[in-house]
Motif scaffolding. Structure first.
Motif, PDB file in Angstrom:
ATOM      1  N   PRO A 126       0.823  -1.213   0.000  1.00 43.58           N
ATOM      2  CA  PRO A 126       0.000   0.000   0.000  1.00 43.58           C
ATOM      3  C   PRO A 126       0.861   1.269   0.000  1.00 43.58           C
ATOM      4  O   PRO A 126       1.922   1.299   0.623  1.00 43.58           O
ATOM      5  CB  PRO A 126      -0.789  -0.097   1.318  1.00 43.58           C
ATOM      6  N   LEU A 127       0.400   2.261  -0.724  1.00 44.71           N
ATOM      7  CA  LEU A 127       1.030   3.583  -0.739  1.00 44.71           C
ATOM      8  C   LEU A 127      -0.072   4.525  -0.270  1.00 44.71           C
ATOM      9  O   LEU A 127      -1.085   4.688  -0.957  1.00 44.71           O
ATOM     10  CB  LEU A 127       1.478   3.912  -2.171  1.00 44.71           C
ATOM     11  N   VAL A 128       0.093   5.087   0.906  1.00 44.46           N
ATOM     12  CA  VAL A 128      -1.050   5.738   1.564  1.00 44.46           C
ATOM     13  C   VAL A 128      -0.926   7.263   1.599  1.00 44.46           C
ATOM     14  O   VAL A 128       0.041   7.805   2.148  1.00 44.46           O
ATOM     15  CB  VAL A 128      -1.228   5.189   3.004  1.00 44.46           C
ATOM     16  N   THR A 129      -1.909   7.928   1.016  1.00 44.77           N
ATOM     17  CA  THR A 129      -2.000   9.376   1.133  1.00 44.77           C
ATOM     18  C   THR A 129      -2.775   9.662   2.418  1.00 44.77           C
ATOM     19  O   THR A 129      -3.900   9.183   2.587  1.00 44.77           O
ATOM     20  CB  THR A 129      -2.791   9.989  -0.052  1.00 44.77           C
ATOM     21  N   ILE A 130      -2.181  10.413   3.309  1.00 39.37           N
ATOM     22  CA  ILE A 130      -2.840  10.648   4.603  1.00 39.37           C
ATOM     23  C   ILE A 130      -4.044  11.575   4.426  1.00 39.37           C
ATOM     24  O   ILE A 130      -5.113  11.302   4.975  1.00 39.37           O
ATOM     25  CB  ILE A 130      -1.816  11.192   5.623  1.00 39.37           C
ATOM     26  N   THR A 131      -3.876  12.644   3.666  1.00 38.79           N
ATOM     27  CA  THR A 131      -5.057  13.465   3.351  1.00 38.79           C
ATOM     28  C   THR A 131      -5.100  13.751   1.860  1.00 38.79           C
ATOM     29  O   THR A 131      -4.174  14.342   1.306  1.00 38.79           O
ATOM     30  CB  THR A 131      -5.060  14.829   4.073  1.00 38.79           C
ATOM     31  N   ASN A 164       1.459   4.168  14.159  1.00 40.54           N
ATOM     32  CA  ASN A 164       1.541   3.100  15.167  1.00 40.54           C
ATOM     33  C   ASN A 164       0.713   1.895  14.753  1.00 40.54           C
ATOM     34  O   ASN A 164       1.180   0.762  14.778  1.00 40.54           O
ATOM     35  CB  ASN A 164       1.032   3.606  16.525  1.00 40.54           C
ATOM     36  N   ARG A 165      -0.510   2.166  14.361  1.00 42.68           N
ATOM     37  CA  ARG A 165      -1.428   1.072  14.074  1.00 42.68           C
ATOM     38  C   ARG A 165      -1.002   0.260  12.845  1.00 42.68           C
ATOM     39  O   ARG A 165      -1.184  -0.958  12.802  1.00 42.68           O
ATOM     40  CB  ARG A 165      -2.828   1.663  13.866  1.00 42.68           C
ATOM     41  N   TYR A 166      -0.468   0.937  11.822  1.00 35.89           N
ATOM     42  CA  TYR A 166      -0.178   0.235  10.568  1.00 35.89           C
ATOM     43  C   TYR A 166       1.302  -0.076  10.373  1.00 35.89           C
ATOM     44  O   TYR A 166       1.725  -0.394   9.260  1.00 35.89           O
ATOM     45  CB  TYR A 166      -0.754   1.037   9.387  1.00 35.89           C
ATOM     46  N   LYS A 167       2.052  -0.009  11.475  1.00 39.03           N
ATOM     47  CA  LYS A 167       3.478  -0.373  11.435  1.00 39.03           C
ATOM     48  C   LYS A 167       3.590  -1.812  10.929  1.00 39.03           C
ATOM     49  O   LYS A 167       2.898  -2.701  11.421  1.00 39.03           O
ATOM     50  CB  LYS A 167       4.050  -0.255  12.842  1.00 39.03           C
ATOM     51  N   GLY A 168       4.410  -2.022   9.924  1.00 37.56           N
ATOM     52  CA  GLY A 168       4.544  -3.372   9.371  1.00 37.56           C
ATOM     53  C   GLY A 168       3.569  -3.648   8.230  1.00 37.56           C
ATOM     54  O   GLY A 168       3.778  -4.562   7.447  1.00 37.56           O
ATOM     55  N   LEU A 169       2.503  -2.852   8.143  1.00 42.31           N
ATOM     56  CA  LEU A 169       1.550  -3.044   7.037  1.00 42.31           C
ATOM     57  C   LEU A 169       1.747  -2.011   5.928  1.00 42.31           C
ATOM     58  O   LEU A 169       1.474  -2.266   4.768  1.00 42.31           O
ATOM     59  CB  LEU A 169       0.104  -2.932   7.548  1.00 42.31           C
ATOM     60  N   VAL A 170       2.175  -0.816   6.334  1.00 45.04           N
ATOM     61  CA  VAL A 170       2.373   0.278   5.362  1.00 45.04           C
ATOM     62  C   VAL A 170       3.741   0.888   5.595  1.00 45.04           C
ATOM     63  O   VAL A 170       4.098   1.170   6.741  1.00 45.04           O
ATOM     64  CB  VAL A 170       1.307   1.399   5.565  1.00 45.04           C
ATOM     65  N   LYS A 171       4.487   1.103   4.523  1.00 48.00           N
ATOM     66  CA  LYS A 171       5.743   1.840   4.707  1.00 48.00           C
ATOM     67  C   LYS A 171       5.879   3.055   3.788  1.00 48.00           C
ATOM     68  O   LYS A 171       6.730   3.907   4.005  1.00 48.00           O
ATOM     69  CB  LYS A 171       6.943   0.916   4.614  1.00 48.00           C
ATOM     70  N   TYR A 172       5.022   3.166   2.750  1.00 45.74           N
ATOM     71  CA  TYR A 172       5.093   4.342   1.875  1.00 45.74           C
ATOM     72  C   TYR A 172       3.931   5.286   2.204  1.00 45.74           C
ATOM     73  O   TYR A 172       2.766   4.891   2.138  1.00 45.74           O
ATOM     74  CB  TYR A 172       4.993   3.939   0.403  1.00 45.74           C
ATOM     75  N   HIS A 223       9.317   8.581  10.933  1.00 49.95           N
ATOM     76  CA  HIS A 223      10.668   8.033  11.071  1.00 49.95           C
ATOM     77  C   HIS A 223      10.944   7.557  12.501  1.00 49.95           C
ATOM     78  O   HIS A 223      11.661   6.578  12.701  1.00 49.95           O
ATOM     79  CB  HIS A 223      11.711   9.073  10.645  1.00 49.95           C
ATOM     80  N   GLU A 224      10.373   8.270  13.486  1.00 51.75           N
ATOM     81  CA  GLU A 224      10.591   7.860  14.879  1.00 51.75           C
ATOM     82  C   GLU A 224       9.892   6.522  15.168  1.00 51.75           C
ATOM     83  O   GLU A 224      10.429   5.654  15.828  1.00 51.75           O
ATOM     84  CB  GLU A 224      10.039   8.923  15.843  1.00 51.75           C
ATOM     85  N   ILE A 225       8.676   6.389  14.639  1.00 56.65           N
ATOM     86  CA  ILE A 225       7.901   5.176  14.938  1.00 56.65           C
ATOM     87  C   ILE A 225       8.456   3.972  14.186  1.00 56.65           C
ATOM     88  O   ILE A 225       8.500   2.866  14.715  1.00 56.65           O
ATOM     89  CB  ILE A 225       6.401   5.412  14.643  1.00 56.65           C
ATOM     90  N   ASP A 226       8.883   4.191  12.957  1.00 55.58           N
ATOM     91  CA  ASP A 226       9.464   3.084  12.197  1.00 55.58           C
ATOM     92  C   ASP A 226      10.470   3.640  11.189  1.00 55.58           C
ATOM     93  O   ASP A 226      10.080   4.256  10.191  1.00 55.58           O
ATOM     94  CB  ASP A 226       8.343   2.323  11.461  1.00 55.58           C
ATOM     95  N   PRO A 227      11.751   3.413  11.439  1.00 59.09           N
ATOM     96  CA  PRO A 227      12.773   3.959  10.527  1.00 59.09           C
ATOM     97  C   PRO A 227      12.631   3.433   9.095  1.00 59.09           C
ATOM     98  O   PRO A 227      13.212   4.005   8.172  1.00 59.09           O
ATOM     99  CB  PRO A 227      14.094   3.487  11.145  1.00 59.09           C
TER     100      PRO A 227
END
Ligand code: BGP
Length: 473
Positions: A126-131, A164-172, A223-227
């Protein structure tokens, strides 16, 4: 040759495909109350106040193509095409229905978790646009939208929950879709409705500043939550060409480009460029920059530059040359050398390579084409087929062009997600009949239709493009 990990895929946005506007605890957003028809543009531009649904208008986003209930079927089709990535956006009001709550809505979080897991089932990143043109109505009514610095805090809360919630599921991640749109369509760009006597330039630039700062905080938190997180900015791109070689035209084109690059200059280089500081000073605009803002902008620049590209643009300093062409909300002079789509958007594949070179020269960061495509009227034949050779021609020419940019110019390009990979509601017009997809959806401009999905000719074509990594065009 493209890298073997090149991210082929497609792009959508929550407000244009999800529907389910009042399900799962979701709150009302600006995008919901943006009607189809003649009032759409004044609403998008913040000139006409519409903060509630009424009975006189049709609001296409409320149901859209109902991906809220069809996402498994749709992602399966993306998987069949061989997508490596799928760009989608989060509906802010699914996570925080009003926007200023302290606790998120679990049902909304769960929905996207399911969706991301469904993507991974098919090896789709997944490539997620936050807004993506998305702002809770409550934040508009209560705080005036992004003109208010308080929104930085609410956005920080939103992104912290997401990372936090999607750590490991989304990286972009992309922070704001087409961030430069705020200057052109401030209601969808920033939840802004102008009141009588408002200093519009002051408000637009303040809102832009608040988003730039919010974007830098999002990059920091990601970056702090997941490098491993990679955070990009997103520009509505398309270089300006001077209409003639008259120096005044060249100068005009440079300045219009700067209106757009200003945003990415800040997000990629970490500070306001000198030309922007001078402009703000001249126009007596105070964006409320604090020392802390300067620091967060400087220390948290983006990892990559993503952009939409539909066309180049043309600029003239001559008031007589005023034949404008339509094109992605940005009015531009008609380029006599280019053909145009049925909606008047001019078609310029080489312009994509030119734009990529400009971006890469300026920022020296990896690029990602996250929107590109042809909005066209499709005809469903009696056997349920759509022969969309015009769309294939458009995409083929643009793919060739970006492959040249990679192979001949040495540009680092991470991926390509053409817009509206499944037919969806047009952002500019609210129509369904302006279709971009590889997948046809049975729904019309008035909201009638079975919502049945059918594969177009371009579906199989794109599948072959992906499996040959762009060799088989
Ligand atoms: C971009 C938006 C998209 C999308 C696209 C096509 O500006 O990011 O949301 O809709 O343009 O525009 P339209 O839908 O008006 O054809």
């Amino acid at each position: 040759m493209l890298d073997k990990n090149f991210l082929w895929g497609g792009a959508t946005a929550a407000n244009q495909c999800e529907g389910g506007y009042n399900e799962g605890g979701r709150g009302l957003a600006n995008v919901d109350v943006t009607p189809h028809g003649k009032d759409r543009y004044p609403v998008l531009a913040g000139k006409m106040k519409m903060l509630e649904l009424d009975d006189e208008h049709y609001y296409p986003a409320l149901k859209s193509i109902d991906m809220y209930h069809h996402f498994r079927e749709d992602i399966k089709l993306f998987g069949e095409m061989g997508f490596k990535t799928y760009r989608l956006s989060i509906g802010w009001t699914r996570i925080f229905p009003k926007g200023d709550e302290l606790e998120p809505n679990e049902e909304g979080l769960k929905f996207y978790e399911e969706l991301f897991k469904e993507c991974h089932k098919y090896g789709i990143e997944p490539l997620v646009t936050i807004t993506h043109f998305d702002c809770p109505i409550h934040l508009i009514k209560e705080y005036g939208g992004w003109r208010n610095r308080k929104l930085i805090e609410f956005y920080q809360r939103l992104v912290t929950v997401l990372f936090n919630r999607y750590k490991g599921l989304v990286k972009y991640w992309l922070t704001f879709n087409e961030i430069n749109m705020i200057l052109h369509a401030p209601f969808i760009g920033g939840g802004i409705v102008f009141e009588e006597g408002d200093n519009e330039a002051q408000i637009k630039f303040t809102a832009a500043h608040n988003q730039l700062v919010a974007s830098a905080y999002a990059t920091k938190i990601a970056h702090e939550i997941d490098p491993n997180n990679k955070v990009g900015c997103m520009l509505a791109a398309g270089n300006y060409y001077p209409y003639t070689c008259h120096p005044e035209d060249v100068f005009k084109a440079m300045n219009l480009d700067r209106e757009n690059y200003f945003f990415i200059d800040v997000q990629s280089r970490g500070e306001y460029p000198k030309y922007a500081l001078k402009q703000l000073e001249r126009e007596k605009i105070d964006v409320g920059m604090t020392e802390e803002d300067k620091k967060v902008l400087k220390e948290n620049t983006v990892d990559f530059i993503s952009f939409s590209y539909y066309s180049s643009r043309t600029a003239s300093a001559d008031p007589e040359v005023n034949k404008t062409t339509a094109g992605n909300i940005f009015a531009s002079i008609k380029n006599p050398y280019l053909k145009a789509s049925e909606w008047g958007w001019q078609i310029d594949p080489l312009g994509l390579r030119i734009t990529m070179n400009m971006l890469y020269d300026r920022y020296q960061k990896p690029l990602f084409i996250v929107e590109n495509g042809l909005g066209a009227k499709d005809v469903l034949t009696e056997n349920g087929e759509v022969i969309d050779d015009y769309r294939i021609d458009y995409l083929r020419a643009h793919i060739k062009s970006f492959m040249d940019a990679v192979e001949l110019d040495g540009i680092e390009l991470w991926g390509y997600t053409p817009w509206g990979c499944i037919d969806l509601v047009s952002a500019g017009t609210g129509e369904m009949s302006k279709r971009y997809g590889f997948i046809y959806v049975d729904r019309d401009d008035a909201g009638n239709g079975s919502l049945k999905r059918s594969k177009k000719k371009s579906f199989t074509w794109y599948k072959n493009v992906i499996s040959s990594n762009g060799e088989n065009l």
